[in-house]
Design an enzyme around this catalytic site. Structure first.
Site, short mmCIF file in Angstrom:
data_model
loop_
_atom_site.label_atom_id
_atom_site.label_comp_id
_atom_site.label_asym_id
_atom_site.label_seq_id
_atom_site.Cartn_x
_atom_site.Cartn_y
_atom_site.Cartn_z
N HIS A 183 0.81 -1.22 0.00
CA HIS A 183 0.00 0.00 0.00
C HIS A 183 0.84 1.26 0.00
CE1 HIS A 183 -3.27 -2.76 1.07
NE2 HIS A 183 -4.08 -1.82 0.62
N GLY A 184 2.04 1.20 0.46
CA GLY A 184 2.85 2.42 0.43
C GLY A 184 4.15 2.29 1.19
#
Length: 478
Positions: free
Chosen positions: A326-327
């Site tokens: 996700h990041g």
């Protein structure tokens, strides 16, 4: 080009008209149209990154051809690992390079060394995590001989870059999408109507629910020290509905638009906030990503075949990798770690596959036991979302500390009454439609036509009232 923009509202009917009224008799022409439409759609974000998408597509296409025609296992592995390595390298450079460099610099600072580091400071290409996973799944499936190699470049390129799912999923599989791209498609009126319902519901989730929740959630999360504990709880709840409305709304619009073109996309959400345990939640949240990690990481690691320690190891790997996907931020890793901790008791007691059916199936209301289970699962999920939303670990810890104070029992300073009423109505509609593919799946079967049209008009009025500002979707940053 945002799904919730005027330009997209013009773009889709033009492509739809050409697709069904000009090129209907030629499957090849329809696919070429979809490819050009997809490339135009993507170039509206930043035309420079279109070349990265095209390179990734060409790399995996030619790698698949070479893997299929190469006889010796040695050279098959060379092509396979080269494709995987190059794809992951691009993803790593654009998404994770600066994170690792700055994390290394901070580590040295903590032990007394000060160093200057080189960072790229480059824009993350929108959708890179999604189309990279499309290509990776194709190459892996070809290498494992699960699917035949695709020899038609246009068909393969449409699979990778199909515009409804290009930017934020669902993450498709070649085994599911490619056969549909290669097969003749006929216009289905009922499917098109269902697609329009799904588009409207998705826009409602995004524009009315998510964007309005974002207004308050952003203010509270950006200034946690200014608010009481009860208001911080309100902020966490609003973000919980923001991210669900935003991401599941995107998926609904993508699936609905694709229905207009006679192509079925994978279901990505199945009413996750009605889950009775965290295992059920992850079977219902971002389904295409969860199943991707299961098939291409969890099972190759040994899955559930080994002993408990292997199962625990594999579970933590999956959740940590999912968080990192996700990041590039420690907050996402903690979010993944928390979900692994939530999952652990179910795994140890062999209860991780108990709740496979939707809650209260064929019933109006859940039992008291189910209600308590849903409540506990929802609270755990809300708590984990704090880390997901926070800009840093320090911010997340500050936010949580702010909740557990005497002010937790005060009246929240932020009380968006009308928005809360909308959320309650939204949850009610979702509950009533929870046994369908989406909340309005069976809506067209409602006998009273006046009620159907009145409800649709009500949704359209809300979209018109709240849709004056075009706000990006949260998952564009992933």
């Amino acid at each position: 080009m945002l799904f919730n923009s005027f330009s997209f509202a013009v773009f889709v009917p033009i492509v739809f008209g050409l697709y069904w009224f000009v090129f209907q008799k030629s499957l090849k022409a329809q696919n070429v149209l979809l490819l050009f439409a997809s490339y135009f759609f993507y170039s509206c974000w930043d035309w420079r990154f279109l070349f990265l998408l095209m390179f990734s597509t060409a790399l995996d296409y030619f790698s698949g051809l070479q893997i299929a025609k190469t006889v010796t296992d040695k050279y098959r592995k060379i092509w396979f690992y080269s494709s995987i390595g190059i794809n992951l390298s691009f993803l790593g450079i654009f998404k994770y390079f600066d994170f690792f460099v700055l994390s290394f610099q901070n580590l040295l600072l903590k032990i007394g060394f000060s160093v200057d580091v080189f960072t790229l400071n480059i824009i993350l290409p929108v959708g890179i995590s999604f189309y990279t996973f499309h290509g990776l799944s194709y190459v892996i499936d070809v290498y494992k001989k699960r699917i035949p190699t695709e020899k038609n470049f246009v068909d393969y390129a449409v699979f990778v870059s199909y515009f409804p799912l290009l930017v934020a999923g669902p993450i498709e599989r070649a085994t599911h999408l490619l056969p549909q791209i290669k097969a003749k498609r006929n216009f289905n009126y009922d499917e098109a109507v269902l697609g329009l319902y799904q588009i409207i519901w998705g826009l409602f989730k995004k524009i009315v629910i998510a964007d309005n929740c974002a207004h308050y959630a952003n203010e509270i999360f950006n200034n946690p020290g200014h608010y009481s504990g009860s208001t911080l709880v309100m902020g966490a709840l609003l973000f919980t509905f923001q991210i669900y409305g935003d991401f599941s709304g995107y998926s609904d619009i993508a699936i609905g638009v694709s229905r207009l073109f006679g192509i079925e996309l994978l279901k990505n959400f199945a009413f996750p906030y009605f889950s009775r345990d965290i295992a059920e939640f992850w079977r219902r949240w971002h389904i295409s990503l969860s199943s991707w990690f299961k098939d291409y990481l969890y099972i190759p690691l040994g899955g559930s075949k080994g002993g408990k320690w292997m199962q625990i190891r594999n579970t933590f790997i999956i959740f940590l990798v999912s968080g990192f996907w996700h990041g590039a931020n420690w907050t996402f890793l903690i979010w993944g770690f928390l979900n692994a901790i939530y999952f652990l008791p179910l795994l140890l007691t062999n209860k991780n596959r108990v709740n496979l059916e939707i809650v209260a199936k064929n019933q109006c209301l859940p039992t008291w036991k189910e209600s308590i289970q849903m409540g506990i699962t929802f609270v755990l999920t809300v708590f984990a979302w704090i880390f997901f939303r926070a800009n840093s670990l320090a911010s997340a810890i500050q936010y949580i500390k702010g909740i557990f104070t005497k002010s937790l029992f005060s009246v929240p300073e932020v009380r968006p009454t009308f928005l809360i009423i909308l959320i309650v109505g939204f949850v009610l509609v979702e509950w009533l439609g929870r046994e369908g593919h989406f909340a309005l799946d069976h809506f067209r079967k409602v006998g009273n036509r006046f009620f159907r049209w009145s409800f649709v008009m009500f949704l359209l009025v809300l979209l018109f009232v709240f849709g004056k500002e075009e706000q990006e979707f949260i998952y564009f940053q992933f």
